[in-house]
Enzyme design. Structure first.
Site, mmCIF file in Angstrom:
data_model
loop_
_atom_site.group_PDB
_atom_site.id
_atom_site.type_symbol
_atom_site.label_atom_id
_atom_site.label_comp_id
_atom_site.label_asym_id
_atom_site.label_seq_id
_atom_site.Cartn_x
_atom_site.Cartn_y
_atom_site.Cartn_z
ATOM 1 N N HIS A 16 0.845 -1.202 0.000
ATOM 2 C CA HIS A 16 0.000 0.000 0.000
ATOM 3 C C HIS A 16 0.881 1.253 0.000
ATOM 4 C CE1 HIS A 16 -3.103 -2.620 2.324
ATOM 5 N NE2 HIS A 16 -3.589 -2.451 1.121
ATOM 6 N N LYS A 40 -17.625 -6.104 7.124
ATOM 7 C CA LYS A 40 -16.350 -6.720 7.520
ATOM 8 C C LYS A 40 -16.052 -6.422 8.983
ATOM 9 C CE LYS A 40 -13.756 -6.639 3.134
ATOM 10 N NZ LYS A 40 -12.547 -6.110 2.456
ATOM 11 N N ARG A 89 -2.455 -6.362 -8.301
ATOM 12 C CA ARG A 89 -1.341 -7.250 -7.990
ATOM 13 C C ARG A 89 -1.191 -8.338 -9.041
ATOM 14 N NH1 ARG A 89 -3.521 -8.012 -2.041
ATOM 15 N NH2 ARG A 89 -5.338 -7.600 -3.297
ATOM 16 N N SER A 127 -2.975 -7.702 3.135
ATOM 17 C CA SER A 127 -3.182 -7.537 4.576
ATOM 18 C C SER A 127 -3.489 -8.885 5.226
ATOM 19 C CB SER A 127 -4.344 -6.568 4.828
ATOM 20 O OG SER A 127 -4.052 -5.301 4.301
HETATM 21 P P1 ADP Z 1 -10.003 -3.513 -0.187
HETATM 22 O O1 ADP Z 1 -10.788 -4.253 0.867
HETATM 23 O O2 ADP Z 1 -10.676 -2.254 -0.657
HETATM 24 O O3 ADP Z 1 -9.503 -4.360 -1.318
HETATM 25 P P2 ADP Z 1 -7.255 -3.406 0.689
HETATM 26 O O4 ADP Z 1 -6.698 -2.679 1.866
HETATM 27 O O5 ADP Z 1 -7.094 -4.881 0.633
HETATM 28 O O6 ADP Z 1 -8.760 -2.950 0.616
HETATM 29 O O7 ADP Z 1 -6.631 -2.806 -0.653
HETATM 30 C C1 ADP Z 1 -6.737 -1.441 -0.952
HETATM 31 C C2 ADP Z 1 -6.089 -1.196 -2.306
HETATM 32 O O8 ADP Z 1 -4.710 -1.485 -2.221
HETATM 33 C C3 ADP Z 1 -6.629 -2.078 -3.443
HETATM 34 O O9 ADP Z 1 -6.639 -1.328 -4.624
HETATM 35 C C4 ADP Z 1 -5.619 -3.173 -3.541
HETATM 36 O O10 ADP Z 1 -5.566 -3.723 -4.835
HETATM 37 C C5 ADP Z 1 -4.350 -2.418 -3.230
HETATM 38 N N1 ADP Z 1 -3.336 -3.305 -2.683
HETATM 39 C C6 ADP Z 1 -3.477 -4.340 -1.855
HETATM 40 N N2 ADP Z 1 -2.301 -4.958 -1.606
HETATM 41 C C7 ADP Z 1 -1.384 -4.273 -2.331
HETATM 42 C C8 ADP Z 1 0.018 -4.432 -2.541
HETATM 43 N N3 ADP Z 1 0.698 -5.436 -1.995
HETATM 44 N N4 ADP Z 1 0.638 -3.535 -3.323
HETATM 45 C C9 ADP Z 1 -0.062 -2.526 -3.888
HETATM 46 N N5 ADP Z 1 -1.371 -2.357 -3.784
HETATM 47 C C10 ADP Z 1 -2.039 -3.206 -3.000
#
Ligand code: ADP
Length: 167
Positions: A16, A40, A89, A127
């Protein structure tokens, strides 16, 4: 142009953060916003997640941190963001993200969704994976910012207090 980067961030990972850093170079402003999703049950409270993101991004100019509930496009409009930013990803992310992007475009044609390809070194990172590793005592220092690693240790130490034979 300002961009909105919405997500659960439960917790924030280095994947992120990499995306936020790159977006901060591309846009005049980036709003990182934690979605409060009633469907969630997060491991970290909203306040914890906001603090994790604030601590990890305080060195970045033009990055704001906030939260919202309801429709992402409504929050984008309210906060003056013309772009919703999402990370990709792998192909597995694509189908769902495309569906959401089309839906959002039908609701708010003036707001565009932009995808940034995840850094290769973080492309396996989520996450959920981070929480799974931390739950079983694995090293997460290379996967999350330092403040998040501390929060994870605290979360799982508390939950995994060894129980005696009789309890
Ligand atoms: P959501 O529940 O909205 O998917 P996340 O926190 O899992 O929330 O992800 C938020 C955003 O960050 C999404 O666009 C996701 O694709 C992106 N994301 C998740 N993991 C990564 C990563 N390892 N690198 C870059 N972007 C990521």
């Amino acid at each position: 142009m300002r961009a909105l980067y919405p997500g659960s961030f439960d917790p924030l990972t280095l994947g992120h953060l990499d995306l936020i850093e790159r977006a901060a170079r591309l846009f005049d402003g980036v709003i990182v916003a934690v979605l409060q999703n009633p469907g969630k049950t997060p491991a970290f409270s909203l306040e914890q997640r906001l603090q994790q993101i604030r601590r990890a991004t305080h060195h970045l100019q033009g990055v704001e941190v906030g939260s919202f509930d309801g429709l992402t496009v409504e929050f984008a409009r309210r906060s003056g963001a013309g772009v919703i930013l999402r990370g990709l990803r792998a192909m597995s992310d694509f189908e769902f993200e495309l569906q959401i992007a089309h839906t959002n475009h039908s609701l708010a044609p003036g707001v565009e969704t932009l995808f940034l390809a995840t850094a290769v070194r973080h492309s396996f990172l989520s996450s959920s994976v981070v929480k799974e590793v931390a739950r079983f005592g694995g090293e997460v220092g290379h996967l999350v910012p330092p403040g998040v690693a501390e929060d994870l240790a605290r979360l799982f130490n508390r939950c995994d207090t060894p129980r005696g034979i009789n309890g």
